[in-house]
Design an enzyme around this catalytic site. Structure first.
Site, short mmCIF file in Angstrom:
data_model
loop_
_atom_site.label_atom_id
_atom_site.label_comp_id
_atom_site.label_asym_id
_atom_site.label_seq_id
_atom_site.Cartn_x
_atom_site.Cartn_y
_atom_site.Cartn_z
N ARG A 33 0.85 -1.21 0.00
CA ARG A 33 0.00 0.00 0.00
C ARG A 33 0.87 1.24 0.00
O ARG A 33 1.72 1.42 0.88
CB ARG A 33 -0.89 -0.01 1.23
CG ARG A 33 -1.64 1.29 1.52
CD ARG A 33 -2.47 1.13 2.78
NE ARG A 33 -3.13 2.32 3.21
CZ ARG A 33 -2.81 3.00 4.32
NH1 ARG A 33 -1.81 2.62 5.08
NH2 ARG A 33 -3.49 4.07 4.66
N ARG A 70 -5.63 19.68 8.89
CA ARG A 70 -4.48 19.59 9.80
C ARG A 70 -4.30 20.87 10.60
O ARG A 70 -4.74 21.94 10.18
CB ARG A 70 -3.20 19.32 9.00
CG ARG A 70 -3.19 17.95 8.38
CD ARG A 70 -1.84 17.59 7.78
NE ARG A 70 -1.93 16.28 7.17
CZ ARG A 70 -1.76 15.13 7.82
NH1 ARG A 70 -1.44 15.15 9.10
NH2 ARG A 70 -1.88 13.98 7.20
N LYS A 209 -12.80 3.43 1.54
CA LYS A 209 -12.41 3.40 2.95
C LYS A 209 -13.59 3.89 3.78
O LYS A 209 -14.05 5.01 3.58
CB LYS A 209 -11.18 4.28 3.17
CG LYS A 209 -9.92 3.67 2.54
CD LYS A 209 -8.76 4.63 2.54
CE LYS A 209 -8.19 4.88 3.91
NZ LYS A 209 -7.05 5.85 3.85
N THR A 267 -5.81 -1.07 10.44
CA THR A 267 -5.35 -0.12 11.46
C THR A 267 -5.31 -0.68 12.89
O THR A 267 -6.29 -1.23 13.38
CB THR A 267 -6.20 1.18 11.41
OG1 THR A 267 -6.20 1.64 10.05
CG2 THR A 267 -5.59 2.26 12.28
C1 PEP Z 1 -7.56 4.54 8.80
O1 PEP Z 1 -8.00 5.64 9.10
O2 PEP Z 1 -7.74 3.52 9.48
C2 PEP Z 1 -6.79 4.41 7.55
C3 PEP Z 1 -6.43 3.25 7.08
O3 PEP Z 1 -6.53 5.57 6.85
P1 PEP Z 1 -5.20 6.44 6.92
O4 PEP Z 1 -4.09 5.49 7.24
O5 PEP Z 1 -5.09 7.05 5.59
O6 PEP Z 1 -5.44 7.42 8.00
#
Ligand code: PEP
Length: 464
Positions: A33, A70, A209, A267
């Protein structure tokens, strides 16, 4: 037994050489990724070249940043103390007295009483007063504020476009790299997916996502337009109370499996291994349960991108997956029916899995152009391995994300008999199948007519 659950490894400074990319693939990564929230185009291109030059079986996923808000830059980190009052603004004029937030519509979209979460929710503020140029907020959860941290507004309705100009440029670059998957951040509705599809190569698969409340609300429609979904638990855990995430994960995986789409759980799967050599018991349990809930793949983020032990993290992940995958015959896995049952390919795939399970076949064999047949077979979680033959390079790569599928690259075939003889020879040569071993073949025939799936054949090894 081979591992059935697939692994996605996020690239970053911890994997910054061709040797390390080779090692991470050898350790068990099926998909790399590229996180476009970090790194330059040149960095991402280099990784793709390294990955492809090694001639290993690997797919590339581009993950676009989306509209991430941000905080501004700080000369040095500042400590925010609980119950203290602080100021917030989007106007640089107030940089000496306020924390800057780079969101143009801050004063339109955010109201008194709403929360501001910083750095994945580690710091929580609540807006107590709003003027035309500055907010006053109370620190509810304090912590160290560093430069350029992500900001979320879980109580507010934001009028952001899902695709930024940077995303559009990145997608064009992804087209040039010919990435296999695009993961779309901060999807809110099905139109967001349709808009991305207009900008990318038509054979690239799109992963939505799921990380916003609105995405959970519009889940069915988003899944319908996507090739797959990612349970993006990082941002989801900022937008929604953490205790809701496990059940939402089950709902997302279930709905996606019902629609016959690819699923990724992401995550904090092995967060402790960013620094440690061992996972926690809770992490092992989390990965196991995601697989039992029907995820096709599990993803590593910081563990492989900035962690101390990226190769070990993939090896540990692979071991955990293998252990669960071996229990699939014991019926722990959810074998859900798929709602797309009017799709003929699904009826045939389902029937083929039933025949294979009932007759103890040693393998299911799928011939595919788009990957749809092996994906539907995979979703029925057959006991036997699924060997998939394709002549299309991109499909070959994308099959890396399909649970239980091992793929084989072949030349374009002319006749149905060639399909049977190729499967027969390959299973004997590469998998040591013996005379009279039973396999169930699913295909669209004849192969030279690009026919839709229309055949199930029970074949004994040695018949061809
Ligand atoms: C997440 O938020 O779990 C994710 C995979 O997105 P990113 O890593 O882009 O924050």
């Amino acid at each position: 037994m081979a591992r059935k659950t697939k692994i996605i490894a996020t690239i970053g400074p911890s994997l910054d050489s061709k040797e390390l990319i080779d090692e991470i693939i050898d350790a068990g990564a099926n998909v790399l990724r590229l996180n476009f929230s970090h790194g330059s185009h040149a960095d991402h291109k280099k990784v793709v070249e390294w990955a492809r030059s090694s001639n290993k079986n690997i797919a590339i996923m581009q993950d676009i940043q989306g509209p991430k808000i941000r905080t501004g830059s700080l000369e040095k980190a500042m400590q925010l103390e609980r119950n203290n009052e602080i100021k917030l603004s989007n106007n640089i004029k107030f940089q000496d007295e306020a924390i800057l937030i780079n969101y143009e519509k801050l004063f339109q979209d955010i109201n008194e009483g709403e929360r501001v979460l910083i750095d994945d929710g580690k710091i929580v503020l609540r807006v107590s007063k709003k003027t035309k140029t500055i907010f006053t907020a109370i620190v509810e959860v304090g912590g160290e504020l560093r430069s350029n941290q992500g900001v979320a507004f879980p109580d507010s309705s934001l009028s952001l476009a899902t695709l930024t100009d940077k995303d559009k440029e990145d997608l064009e670059f992804g087209n040039q790299l010919n990435v296999d998957f695009v993961a779309v951040s901060f999807v809110r509705n099905a139109d967001d997916i349709l808009n991305v599809k207009k900008l990318i190569n038509s054979d690239t698969m799109v992963i939505a996502k799921i990380e916003l409340k609105s995405a959970v609300k519009n889940l069915k429609a988003i899944i319908k337009e996507s090739d797959g979904i990612m349970v993006a638990r990082g941002d989801l855990g900022v937008q929604l109370p953490l205790e809701q995430i496990p059940l939402i994960q089950k709902e997302i995986l279930n709905e996606s499996n019902l629609q016959g789409k690819i699923t990724i759980t992401a995550t904090e799967m092995l967060t402790s291994m960013i620094t440690s050599f061992r996972p926690t018991r809770a992490e092992v349990s989390d990965i196991t349960n995601a697989i039992i809930d029907g995820t096709d793949s599990v993803m590593l983020s910081a563990e492989t991108s900035i962690g101390d032990n990226p190769i070990l993290a993939v090896q540990v992940m692979a071991n955990i997956c293998e252990e669960v995958d071996e229990t699939s015959n014991k019926n722990y896995l959810n074998k859900k029916d798929i709602l797309v049952s009017k799709e003929l390919t699904n009826s045939l795939s389902k029937a083929a899995v039933q025949v294979a399970n009932d007759s103890n076949a040693k393998a299911l064999v799928a011939f595919t152009e788009t990957g749809r047949t092996p994906l539907l077979i995979s979703n029925h979680r057959p006991d036997a391995p699924i060997f998939t033959f394709t002549s299309i390079d991109k499909t070959y790569n994308q099959l890396n994300l399909f649970w239980g599928v091992e793929q084989v690259k072949i030349n374009r075939l002319e006749t149905t008999d060639e399909m049977f003889s190729i499967a027969n020879e390959w299973l004997k040569d590469k998998k040591n199948f013996k005379k009279n071993d039973k396999v169930v073949i699913v295909a669209g025939t004849p192969p030279n007519k690009e026919a839709a799936t229309n055949l199930i054949r029970v074949m004994m090894i040695g018949e061809y």
